[in-house]
Design an enzyme around this catalytic site. Structure first.
Site, PDB file in Angstrom:
ATOM      1  N   HIS A 193      44.324 -14.119   3.660  1.00 55.76           N
ATOM      2  CA  HIS A 193      45.126 -14.912   2.723  1.00 55.76           C
ATOM      3  C   HIS A 193      46.008 -13.959   1.938  1.00 55.76           C
ATOM      4  O   HIS A 193      45.515 -13.142   1.143  1.00 55.76           O
ATOM      5  CB  HIS A 193      44.204 -15.692   1.778  1.00 55.76           C
ATOM      6  CG  HIS A 193      44.888 -16.810   1.060  1.00 55.76           C
ATOM      7  ND1 HIS A 193      45.776 -16.592   0.034  1.00 55.76           N
ATOM      8  CD2 HIS A 193      44.833 -18.165   1.223  1.00 55.76           C
ATOM      9  CE1 HIS A 193      46.226 -17.753  -0.416  1.00 55.76           C
ATOM     10  NE2 HIS A 193      45.663 -18.724   0.292  1.00 55.76           N
TER      11      HIS A 193
ATOM     12  N   CYS B 108       0.866  -1.182   0.000  1.00 60.58           N
ATOM     13  CA  CYS B 108       0.000   0.000   0.000  1.00 60.58           C
ATOM     14  C   CYS B 108       0.901   1.229   0.000  1.00 60.58           C
ATOM     15  O   CYS B 108       1.996   1.208  -0.547  1.00 60.58           O
ATOM     16  CB  CYS B 108      -0.959  -0.024   1.187  1.00 60.58           C
ATOM     17  SG  CYS B 108      -0.161  -0.156   2.799  1.00 60.58           S
TER      18      CYS B 108
END
Length: 625
Positions: free
Chosen positions: A547, A26
């Protein structure tokens, strides 16, 4: 997609797209029908950025977003892959909840156009009253055509939305509606009737034509609501019945052929007259109650209107008002709600001026603007209701505003806009009368009184409490950068385990200095002997993988020097590994280094920095717990 992330988070926390039976929206809310509401993370949704609150009402799971809900809805539909809703839930829903769900489902899709055309018609009435245009001018006629088009052909539009709601063919529904406003039928009512049914009663009905010898009561169905909604419901049942018995090879045209041949005469002979009579009785009953005491009725409706909005119960009054407009040509019921949005807006303005809380101010500004234009959900759910006292004050003031409209006999004459755009709706066909000025007084009194009472009574600003509340509801674990260099997206890493997020969400850095520091206080849970990769578990539980470079494991520790050992407790900023950038690059290895949260699925969100370059100890990733 502007709200892609918000849409994904909403879908995730309502239990996933497989938990959704249907979705509509709505003005301010996403309205879900869920298979199992227990699967939804309501508290998470309530405290999510971009979500005002969550309401469970009328068999719907309503996620209140704000004025930009159509954009969010589009992204939710796109990401979730939602089609036309197919409700398969076997959950038992109360008759009342079914009623609310039906009303919202039928009216919500056209609410925007309904308000827009009403506003145009209202302004046209205003221009006419001010003497800027005349009824004979082309400008007036064209604007009136725009303003009248939806309301006059209401059965056609509602035929579409109602058929969609009842799982019938949308175009069959439109055909039913179009037949009700077919102009030639109106011409048949000219002249002397064949006879009159129920003569001498409120239901007195002249009969001008018959269908196969059966009397047909021709009524004016333009602007009507109840007949087409009932006809669409019955029509959908008839259509589905024909679908089961008609062969597929001729189903495309025989189903609508048979359906229309049955439902249209049935509508004119039975459904239309009964629904119209019911509408007349409903309108008469509503006005009778209002007639007992317009002031008390106005106080009650105005005072509780915002409560009705919270629970979605206001939809129950909308068809009554539209029915009154169609039958009586005016409605005093919704007129009593005029002051509610302005009372709410006045209270919000007082809070905006008094608060020292920056976050609260930032909420108040758009809520105030929305409230001026009649959309009060952001104000209710984001500001007044959580603080209780402001909401109670706004309800009391709204009741006074409703009492004023009742006392002044204020009525709406068209279904127009909201907030200030509703003002032209109160101009009667005879011009600006007592009722119109009552509407203006109600607006001014509601706004000024809401502001003054809130400003004088005051509220607990709770600036520090709000900050503490945010800390409790949204816990964060902030990771500083373990590397110095250029920031990259994980998708740029040439390793699918990282680039596709298989190892978790995070970011990558192209280092410009050969050092790795700890991004958090925690434990060095993993440190490869080669020194090219390490894992840290923060004190708050985040599992971090760093890493250094791609395929650097093949160097077997060459050019890497570890400065800590596995199992050590480390502090944020502590040096862990050193490496030789030039030597590693000379050996032919990429040094783009991912920093990822390997237990991403345990968190509400992982937010990466938007910086292009970063230095040691600058914020890199925020984990939302």
């Amino acid at each position: 997609m502007k709200y892609e992330k918000l849409a994904k988070d909403i879908i995730k926390n309502i239990g996933g797209k497989e938990n959704v039976n249907s979705l509509t929206h709505c003005i301010t809310r996403l309205r879900f029908k869920l298979k199992d509401e227990a699967k939804a993370n309501t508290e998470v949704l309530k405290n999510m950025d971009g979500v005002v609150t969550v309401i469970k009402s009328g068999g719907q799971y309503q996620v209140v977003i704000g004025n930009h809900v159509p954009d969010v809805y589009d992204d939710v539909v796109t990401i979730g892959g939602f089609q036309e809703s197919s409700e398969v839930s076997g959950e038992k829903v109360s008759l009342f909840n079914k009623f609310i769900d039906t009303i919202s489902g039928v009216f919500t899709p056209i609410l925007g156009v309904l308000c827009a055309t009403g506003m145009i018609k209202g302004f046209n009435a205003l221009f006419l009253t001010m003497g800027w245009i005349t009824k004979t001018s082309g400008t007036y006629s064209i604007l009136q055509a725009i303003g009248d088009c939806l309301f006059y052909f209401f059965p056609v539009f509602l035929g579409y939305t109602a058929s969609k709601k009842f799982k019938g063919s949308h175009f069959i529904g439109m055909a039913i509606g179009a037949s009700l406003v077919y102009p030639t039928l109106s011409a048949l009512t000219v002249g002397k009737p064949l006879y009159t049914l129920f003569a001498g009663t409120v239901l007195s009905s002249p009969v001008y034509v018959t269908f196969l010898g059966i009397p047909v009561i021709l009524m004016t169905y333009s602007s009507s609501v109840i007949p087409i909604v009932l006809a669409a419901y019955v029509g959908a049942k008839i259509e589905n019945g024909f679908k089961r018995i008609i062969p597929d090879v001729v189903k495309m045209f025989l189903v609508p052929f048979c359906t229309l041949l049955v439902i249209v005469p049935l509508t004119f002979i039975v459904i239309g007259p009964i629904a119209t009579w019911a509408g007349k009785l409903l309108g008469a009953g509503t006005l009778a109650i209002y007639g007992l005491s317009p002031i008390l009725a106005g106080i009650f409706i105005g005072g509780f209107w915002q409560v009705f909005v919270i629970f979605g119960l206001h939809w129950g009054l909308v068809p009554v008002a539209i029915n009154n407009l169609a039958v009586l040509k005016y409605d005093p019921i919704l007129a009593a709600t005029l002051g509610a949005s302005f009372a709410q807006t006045g209270v919000v303005l007082a809070i905006l001026l008094k608060t020292k809380n920056i976050k609260l101010k930032s909420i108040c500004i758009p809520a105030f603007i929305s409230g001026i234009f009649g959309v009060t959900e952001p104000a209710i759910y984001g500001i007044t209701l959580p603080r209780k006292k402001p909401f109670i004050i706004s309800c009391i003031v709204a009741a006074i505003g409703g009492g004023i409209t009742g006392f002044m006999g204020t009525k709406i004459w068209i279904m127009g806009g909201l907030g200030i755009f509703a003002i032209p709706s109160y101009i009667s066909p005879k011009g600006m009368d007592k009722g119109f000025y009552g509407a203006i007084v109600s607006i001014i009194v509601s706004f000024v009184l809401g502001f003054l009472v809130m400003f004088l009574v005051g509220f607990k600003d709770e600036e520090n409490k709000e900050e503490n509340r945010e800390t409790v509801l949204v816990k964060k674990d902030v990771l500083v950068s373990p590397l110095k260099g250029e920031v990259k997206l994980l998708s740029e890493v040439k390793d699918e385990a990282f680039s596709k997020g298989a190892l978790g969400r995070g970011i990558a850095i192209e280092p410009t200095e050969g050092k790795v520091i700890s991004p958090v206080d925690g434990v060095l849970t993993t440190l490869f002997p080669t020194g090219h990769a390490l894992g840290i578990t923060s004190d708050k539980g985040a599992e971090i993988l760093i890493h250094i470079g791609m395929d650097t494991v093949k160097l077997e520790g060459k050019y890497f020097t570890t400065r800590a050992k596995q199992g050590d407790r480390v502090k944020a900023g502590q040096l862990l590994v050193e490496f030789d950038i030039k030597a590693i690059k000379a050996a032919g290895y990429s040094l783009i280094s991912p920093v990822v949260i390997t237990n991403t699925d345990k968190y509400l969100d992982v937010i990466e920095t938007d910086k292009k370059t970063i230095d040691f100890k600058e914020e890199l990733i925020t984990v939302v717990i």
